[in-house]
Design a protein around this motif. Structure first.
Motif, short mmCIF file in Angstrom:
data_model
loop_
_atom_site.label_atom_id
_atom_site.label_comp_id
_atom_site.label_asym_id
_atom_site.label_seq_id
_atom_site.Cartn_x
_atom_site.Cartn_y
_atom_site.Cartn_z
N VAL A 1 0.86 -1.18 0.00
CA VAL A 1 0.00 0.00 0.00
C VAL A 1 0.90 1.23 0.00
N HIS A 2 0.70 2.13 -0.96
CA HIS A 2 1.47 3.36 -1.07
C HIS A 2 0.54 4.53 -0.77
N ILE A 3 0.93 5.35 0.23
CA ILE A 3 0.08 6.47 0.62
C ILE A 3 0.91 7.71 0.92
N PRO A 4 0.35 8.89 0.68
CA PRO A 4 1.05 10.12 1.06
C PRO A 4 0.91 10.38 2.56
N SER A 5 1.86 11.09 3.12
CA SER A 5 1.82 11.37 4.56
C SER A 5 0.88 12.52 4.89
N ASP A 6 0.54 13.31 3.90
CA ASP A 6 -0.25 14.52 4.14
C ASP A 6 -1.56 14.47 3.36
N ARG A 7 -2.49 15.29 3.81
CA ARG A 7 -3.77 15.44 3.12
C ARG A 7 -4.22 16.90 3.28
N ILE A 8 -5.16 17.30 2.46
CA ILE A 8 -5.76 18.62 2.56
C ILE A 8 -7.10 18.46 3.26
N GLY A 9 -7.30 19.19 4.35
CA GLY A 9 -8.55 19.13 5.10
C GLY A 9 -9.65 19.92 4.42
N GLU A 10 -10.85 19.80 4.98
CA GLU A 10 -12.01 20.53 4.44
C GLU A 10 -11.81 22.04 4.50
N ASP A 11 -10.95 22.48 5.42
CA ASP A 11 -10.67 23.90 5.55
C ASP A 11 -9.58 24.38 4.61
N GLY A 12 -9.06 23.45 3.77
CA GLY A 12 -8.02 23.81 2.80
C GLY A 12 -6.61 23.76 3.37
N LYS A 13 -6.48 23.43 4.65
CA LYS A 13 -5.16 23.37 5.28
C LYS A 13 -4.57 21.97 5.13
N ARG A 14 -3.26 21.92 5.27
CA ARG A 14 -2.53 20.65 5.15
C ARG A 14 -2.44 19.98 6.52
N TYR A 15 -2.74 18.67 6.55
CA TYR A 15 -2.71 17.89 7.78
C TYR A 15 -2.00 16.57 7.54
N TRP A 16 -1.61 15.92 8.66
CA TRP A 16 -1.10 14.55 8.56
C TRP A 16 -2.24 13.66 8.08
N ASN A 17 -1.90 12.66 7.35
CA ASN A 17 -2.86 11.71 6.78
C ASN A 17 -3.07 10.55 7.76
N TYR A 18 -3.38 10.88 9.01
CA TYR A 18 -3.42 9.90 10.09
C TYR A 18 -4.31 8.69 9.79
N GLN A 19 -5.55 8.94 9.39
CA GLN A 19 -6.49 7.82 9.24
C GLN A 19 -6.03 6.82 8.18
N ARG A 20 -5.56 7.28 7.04
CA ARG A 20 -5.09 6.36 5.99
C ARG A 20 -3.84 5.61 6.43
N ILE A 21 -2.95 6.31 7.15
CA ILE A 21 -1.74 5.65 7.66
C ILE A 21 -2.12 4.59 8.68
N LYS A 22 -3.00 4.92 9.60
CA LYS A 22 -3.47 3.98 10.62
C LYS A 22 -4.12 2.76 9.95
N ASP A 23 -5.01 3.01 9.01
CA ASP A 23 -5.71 1.91 8.34
C ASP A 23 -4.73 0.98 7.63
N ALA A 24 -3.69 1.55 7.01
CA ALA A 24 -2.71 0.74 6.28
C ALA A 24 -1.84 -0.08 7.23
N ILE A 25 -1.36 0.53 8.30
CA ILE A 25 -0.47 -0.17 9.24
C ILE A 25 -1.22 -1.21 10.05
#
Length: 189
Positions: A163-187
């Motif tokens: 599984v290849h995933i980026p560490s960051d994501r863009i939130g609904e507010d347009g700000k950059r955040y850690w991609n916690y949920q996808r990382i958690k789900d993958a690990i």
């Protein structure tokens, strides 16, 4: 009984550029140590460690022993991951080029084979072999400081696996955040 004698695999193996991508590696540990977050893994490196003064070949043997305890392999990929050379026998003081640069050998132990792979390349090759043999159940590649996956940064052996995933994501507010949920789900898969 030694820790290496365990026949079951329950741990997680973290690999990456511990200098350049330490921010994400530290974040993974922070999430894992948090009582309110559900990321839950046991980092095999917490059980054993190598001495920085060890020879590259002995460190690689130690890495193999650690991998034997793991069911999940996590690689943190950054801009320098593919160019890392630390761990290559060519960088060891016991590496000898041989007469006229032919037939290099290890003066520490003539029985040691010469391995030009970096520690990260070695770890990725081990993970791929164990994955193909059914010993590792999960390979996760996380691209540090990225909003998108860029497989050109990934070591060749793992480009098409896991599984290849980026560490960051863009939130609904347009700000950059850690991609916690996808990382958690993958690990934690």
């Amino acid at each position: 009984m030694s820790i290496y004698d365990m026949s079951y695999r329950t741990k997680t193996y973290l690999a990456g550029d511990w200098d350049g991508d330490k921010d994400l590696i530290d974040k993974l540990h922070e999430w894992n140590d948090s009582e309110r977050l559900a990321l839950n893994f046991t980092d095999v490196h917490e059980f054993t460690s190598s001495n920085d003064n060890s020879h590259n070949c002995s460190i690689k043997r130690s890495l193999r022993q650690r991998m034997n305890l793991c069911k999940t392999f996590v690689l943190v990929v950054g801009p320098k991951t593919k160019s890392l050379r630390s761990g290559s026998c060519a960088l060891c003081g016991y590496y000898k080029k041989g007469l006229y640069g032919i037939n290099p050998y290890c003066s520490l132990s003539p029985c040691n084979s010469i391995d030009y792979r970096s520690y990260v390349d070695y770890e990725c090759d081990m993970a791929l072999k164990d994955f193909n043999d059914g010993k590792i159940k999960n390979i996760v590649v996380i691209y540090n400081n990225r909003l998108l996956v860029d497989k050109s940064l990934c070591p060749d052996s793992l480009k098409t696996v896991g599984v290849h995933i980026p560490s960051d994501r863009i939130g609904e507010d347009g700000k950059r955040y850690w991609n916690y949920q996808r990382i958690k789900d993958a690990i934690c898969k």
